[in-house]
Design a protein around this motif. Structure first.
Motif, PDB file in Angstrom:
ATOM      1  N   SER A  19       0.832  -1.206   0.000  1.00  0.00           N
ATOM      2  CA  SER A  19       0.000   0.000   0.000  1.00  0.00           C
ATOM      3  C   SER A  19       0.869   1.260   0.000  1.00  0.00           C
ATOM      4  O   SER A  19       0.507   2.272  -0.602  1.00  0.00           O
ATOM      5  N   LYS A  22       2.017   1.904  -3.584  1.00  0.00           N
ATOM      6  CA  LYS A  22       0.922   2.492  -4.363  1.00  0.00           C
ATOM      7  C   LYS A  22       0.734   3.969  -4.014  1.00  0.00           C
ATOM      8  O   LYS A  22       0.504   4.802  -4.897  1.00  0.00           O
ATOM      9  N   ARG A  23       0.832   4.298  -2.744  1.00  0.00           N
ATOM     10  CA  ARG A  23       0.649   5.692  -2.310  1.00  0.00           C
ATOM     11  C   ARG A  23       1.788   6.568  -2.822  1.00  0.00           C
ATOM     12  O   ARG A  23       1.565   7.680  -3.312  1.00  0.00           O
ATOM     13  N   THR A 164       2.656   6.398   5.474  1.00  0.00           N
ATOM     14  CA  THR A 164       2.422   5.090   4.851  1.00  0.00           C
ATOM     15  C   THR A 164       2.720   3.923   5.787  1.00  0.00           C
ATOM     16  O   THR A 164       2.490   2.780   5.423  1.00  0.00           O
TER      17      THR A 164
END
Length: 178
Positions: A19, A22-23, A164
């Protein structure tokens, strides 16, 4: 040798890493490298890496092995030293081709496997006595490391990586060979 600053963001969970990748990509930052203790499914797509062409080279290498095996068996068993083995005379390659199928299969697999390994090592620049490029030994055990170059954006990057879920963030001087 030039030096440049990079950020090493360390994660302890592959799902959190995924994740985070992706961020970071959504925020338009370029991830230089990710070090993981095991392959993470989907990480290549999340980073936007091009698909590998190793399967194509495998097919080509297998075809080379098949052609080589056909040529080798024809030369040895038909042209150079024909023998009557078990009542099967060596008049032509096609008449004896069923007996040659196992050899064709084995040489196809042999060429594909060995040449793929050699291609992988050369493409990855891995050779004997090469110095390891792993920036943190914990990535061989249970940690994941994301490396991002700093271009006058250190504070924004650090804040983003903290959001994150990075458990540790280090600013490192990295030597670059040109």
């Amino acid at each position: 040798m030039e030096t440049s600053k990079v950020i090493h963001a360390i994660y302890t969970d592959d799902d959190v890493l995924m994740s985070a990748v992706k961020r970071v990509k959504a925020e338009k930052y370029h991830i230089d490298e990710i070090f993981t203790p095991f392959p993470v499914h989907g990480l290549d797509k999340a980073m936007g890496l091009a698909p590998t062409r190793l399967a194509i080279t495998s097919f080509i290498y297998g075809s080379i092995g098949l052609v080589f095996s056909i040529w080798l068996m024809n030369f040895i068993m038909i042209e150079d030293w024909p023998q009557d083995i078990g009542g099967k005379p060596s008049f032509s390659y096609l008449e004896n081709s069923p007996a040659f199928v196992p050899i064709m299969f084995e040489l196809t697999v042999f060429f594909a496997a060995h040449l793929m390994v050699i291609t992988f090592y050369l493409r990855s620049k891995l050779w004997p006595f090469k110095k390891a490029e792993n920036p943190d030994l914990r990535t061989t055990d249970d940690h994941f490391l994301m490396e991002i170059s700093i271009h006058n954006n250190q504070d924004e990057l650090v804040n983003l990586l903290k959001e994150t879920g990075a458990v540790e963030i280090n600013i490192v001087e990295k030597e670059e060979a040109h």
